[in-house]
Structure formats: structure tokens, C-alpha cells
Design an enzyme around this catalytic site. Structure first.
Site, short mmCIF file in Angstrom:
data_model
loop_
_atom_site.label_atom_id
_atom_site.label_comp_id
_atom_site.label_asym_id
_atom_site.label_seq_id
_atom_site.Cartn_x
_atom_site.Cartn_y
_atom_site.Cartn_z
N ASP A 1 -71.36 24.30 61.12
CA ASP A 1 -71.63 25.89 61.33
C ASP A 1 -70.22 26.32 62.32
OD1 ASP A 1 -71.89 28.54 61.80
OD2 ASP A 1 -74.19 28.28 62.38
N GLU B 1 -69.11 29.47 62.69
CA GLU B 1 -69.27 30.88 62.44
C GLU B 1 -68.63 31.32 61.22
OE1 GLU B 1 -71.38 33.07 63.25
OE2 GLU B 1 -71.16 32.98 65.33
N ASN B 2 -69.51 32.37 60.79
CA ASN B 2 -69.27 33.01 59.19
C ASN B 2 -69.09 31.90 58.27
OD1 ASN B 2 -69.40 35.52 60.87
ND2 ASN B 2 -67.07 35.46 60.96
N GLY C 1 -75.04 31.07 66.49
CA GLY C 1 -74.35 31.78 67.81
C GLY C 1 -74.71 32.87 68.15
N ASP C 2 -75.20 33.81 67.26
CA ASP C 2 -75.53 35.04 67.42
C ASP C 2 -77.04 35.30 67.70
OD1 ASP C 2 -76.23 34.68 64.98
OD2 ASP C 2 -75.23 36.64 64.19
#
Length: 377
Positions: free
Chosen positions: A235, A237-238, A310-311
Site C-alpha cells: 500500500d 497510497e492511492n 494512511g488516512d
């Protein structure tokens, strides 16, 4: 023959007999020490030039000399906390201490201690761009054994997660790093995101390359995927990647009861994914090649996340037993030796939870307390 010569011959004969005796004992299969000095994961990484920057375990020491606490539990009945440590330095968890402290009430895991010198302890994650503040895991929901000793894993359910947004020694801005976790290949789902690794420091999605976390999931972003999953993924991000771009038939399902999931990233142009059975055998490399387009170089921020994205995307399910992050890209020899250490730890039992999945606040009435529980559904 002079006396000195006769002595040397006799000594050689005695040494040979002793050597044969020791070999015979090994052939009889007499048990070895549970953990040989220098054989634990962070000993291995340090000896190979990529020291641990963070090291967490619910079940054992990750350095042969570590004698501190593994995690903290909190009682629902009175709000008291206690640290759960080891039976001995470099050994296994003293789960009986948890059982005694939590007898007659529910306990949750409120902090997971970093065994490395960096002191990157994980606490319950706060609110993020994709979700409210998380809840702690129920401390006894995931009973297992390790090395024949009673132990518990960390039961991650939707809304459960841990984090440290202010760390030391973690890779940032394209620095190389490695990480692994021992998790469950049966207690999984396709929700986002059962991650362990590097994340944003503000709990928000700040763009591609700002995360670098190993992930174990049945989510297939780049169809077709090989088998039903779960797959070891990155992972960043995005995107949850099994290769540089697109599908990867070499990333096969890993539904073992206990899984080793590894990610290494040089931070500039390449990453590697490896997986294995945490109870036996070696590692299989499913990807060793280029980073995805748009991720060269990486832009890691250096926070550490466990159990969410992460978010703070928090719809994930998983079981966590131990995990490490390194400074630098680990060597193949180090990864193989760490896998051998994991196998030698002796994880056994069911890696899926057997108890309640999340605990609410204690309700106090007329001097009595009770705790409501909520399962994953």
C-alpha cells in the site's frame, strides 16, 4: 614418543570422542534452546546492516537481549492499566500476567511498545481523513500459542487501529526501508486497509508515494489475481500494488493460518514483495522490480500505522502477531534468516479470533460494572 607428544595425541582423541558424542546427541533430536543468541529478527537485521527502526510483537522478544514490556492493557472495570512483558529476556510473552490482571472483566490493548532503541510506541489511532478515532482491540480475543506458551494476537476489526505520527529513525523522502508482519491468512477481508508500515503524519491522504506499508488482503486492485487471496501487497497510497503496474500472476494466494508478509523498498525505483508460511518453509518472492509509475521516487512521511490505511480507512479485518521496520533495504540473506526465526518461534493454534471483537465502555450501576461488546458485523 615423548610425553608432550603422547599428551597431544591423547587430547586429540578426547576431542574427537567429545565431538562424536555431541553429534550423537543432535541425531537423537534433543531440544535446542528456544532462541539462540543473535537469532531473533532484529539481531539478524542489525548484523546485516539494516537495523530495526521499529519492532512490535504481542508474543515474543525480537532482540535476544530485550527484557522490556510488549504491550499495555487497560481494564474496563476500573480503568487501571498494566504492562504485559516476557517470561525471560529474549523469550516469550507472560500471558498469565494479562489473564490475572484482566480476570473478571474485559481488557483492551491500549499501547504496543517498540522494542527498538527508537521508542516508536503505537497507541490507539486518532481521527483521519477517512474515519473517526479508532477503538482498541480486545486483549484476549485472539488466543494462540508460541513456542508452546500461552499468548495472544492483536485482533483488528473495522474501527480498530494503532499509530505513531511522531517517530524517530523511520524512512522519509525516498529513503530505503524494509518491513514484515506475521499475520493471518484466514482472518482477512477486502476492506481498506490492513496495513503495517510507513504512513502520513497528518492521518490524511497526501498523495501517491506518501505511504509504504505491507498489506494482506483479499482486495484485488489489478485483476485478474491468482487464486482467491489473500495476497501480500504494497500500500503506497492511492494504490495497493502486487507489481510495478498491473496484475501479477506470481503473487499467489497465501491462506496459511500464520503468514509472513514482507515488503522492501529502495525508495527510488524498485520494491520487493515476499511471502511465506510463518510455521514452516522459506519465502517466495512475488515481485522484485520497478515501482509503479508516479511513485519514483517515494515520498514517505515517516509515521507508523497498524491496522488501517494512511488516512485511517478502517473497514479492514486482520490478525497481527509481530512486525518490524528496518533502516535500509534488507539483504536476501537477512530476509531468509528472519523467516527462519519466525518459523522457529513456533506459532500454533487458530489465527482467527474466538472472542468478542470490540469492547465498549464500562457501564457502572449500583457498584457493579458491565461491558458491552460489538462483533465485526
Amino acid at each position: 614418543m615423548r610425553a608432550a607428544g603422547r599428551f597431544r595425541v591423547a587430547w586429540r582423541l578426547l576431542a574427537a570422542v567429545a565431538s562424536l558424542a555431541l553429534a550423537s546427541l543432535g541425531m537423537l533430536g534433543l531440544p535446542a534452546a528456544a532462541h539462540a543468541a543473535g537469532s531473533l529478527p532484529c539481531d539478524v537485521y542489525g548484523a546485516n546492516g539494516t537495523p530495526c527502526a521499529a519492532a512490535y510483537s504481542m508474543d515474543r522478544a525480537l532482540y535476544s537481549g530485550y527484557a522490556g514490556p510488549l504491550y499495555q492493557v487497560k481494564r474496563a472495570s476500573d480503568g487501571a492499566t498494566a504492562n504485559v512483558g516476557l517470561l525471560s529476556a529474549g523469550g516469550y510473552v507472560n500471558a498469565a500476567a494479562q489473564d490475572s490482571f484482566c480476570s473478571g472483566t474485559t481488557c483492551t490493548v491500549t499501547e504496543i511498545y517498540d522494542q527498538s532503541p527508537e521508542g516508536n510506541n503505537l497507541t490507539v489511532e486518532g481521527a483521519g481523513g477517512a474515519g473517526p478515532a479508532d477503538s482498541p482491540a480486545v486483549a484476549n480475543a485472539l488466543p494462540v500459542t508460541v513456542g508452546g506458551h500461552e499468548a495472544y494476537g492483536l485482533d483488528i476489526t473495522p474501527g480498530t487501529g494503532y499509530r505513531d505520527d511522531s517517530t524517530r529513525g523511520i524512512a522519509v523522502n525516498g529513503a530505503a526501508e524494509g518491513m514484515y508482519m506475521v499475520a493471518s491468512g484466514t482472518n482477512v477481508n477486502s476492506g481498506c486497509c490492513f496495513d503495517f508500515g510507513n504512513a502520513e503524519t497528518n492521518n490524511h491522504d497526501t498523495g501517491a508515494g506518501h505511504m509504504d506499508a505491507v498489506n494482506l488482503t483479499t482486495y484485488c486492485e489489478f485483476s485478474p489475481c491468482n487464486g482467491p487471496g489473500p495476497w501480500v501487497e504494497a500500500d503506497m497510497e492511492n494504490g495497493q500494488y502486487v507489481s510495478g503496474d498491473g496484475s501479477n500472476p506470481n503473487d499467489t494466494s497465501n491462506n496459511n493460518d500464520f503468514v509472513t508478509a514482507m515488503l522492501s523498498n529502495n525508495g527510488q525505483n524498485a520494491f520487493e514483495l515476499q511471502g511465506g508460511n510463518a510455521q514452516s518453509g522459506g519465502l517466495t518472492t512475488s515481485w522484485d522490480g520497478a515501482l509503479p509509475s508516479g511513485y519514483e521516487p517515494m515520498h514517505q512521511e515517516g509515521a507508523i500505522v497498524l491496522g488501517t490505511g494512511g488516512d485511517n480507512s478502517q473497514s479492514d479485518v486482520g490478525s497481527f502477531f509481530e512486525g518490524v521496520m528496518t533502516q535500509g533495504f534488507p539483504t536476501a540473506a537477512a530476509q531468509a534468516a528472519v523467516q527462519a526465526s519466525i518459523v522457529s518461534a513456533g506459532y500454533a493454534g487458530s489465527s482467527s479470533p474466538s472472542g468478542p471483537s470490540a469492547a465498549g465502555q464500562a457501564v457502572i450501576h449500583s457498584g457493579y460494572s458491565s461491558v458491552y461488546t460489538v462483533d465485526a458485523s
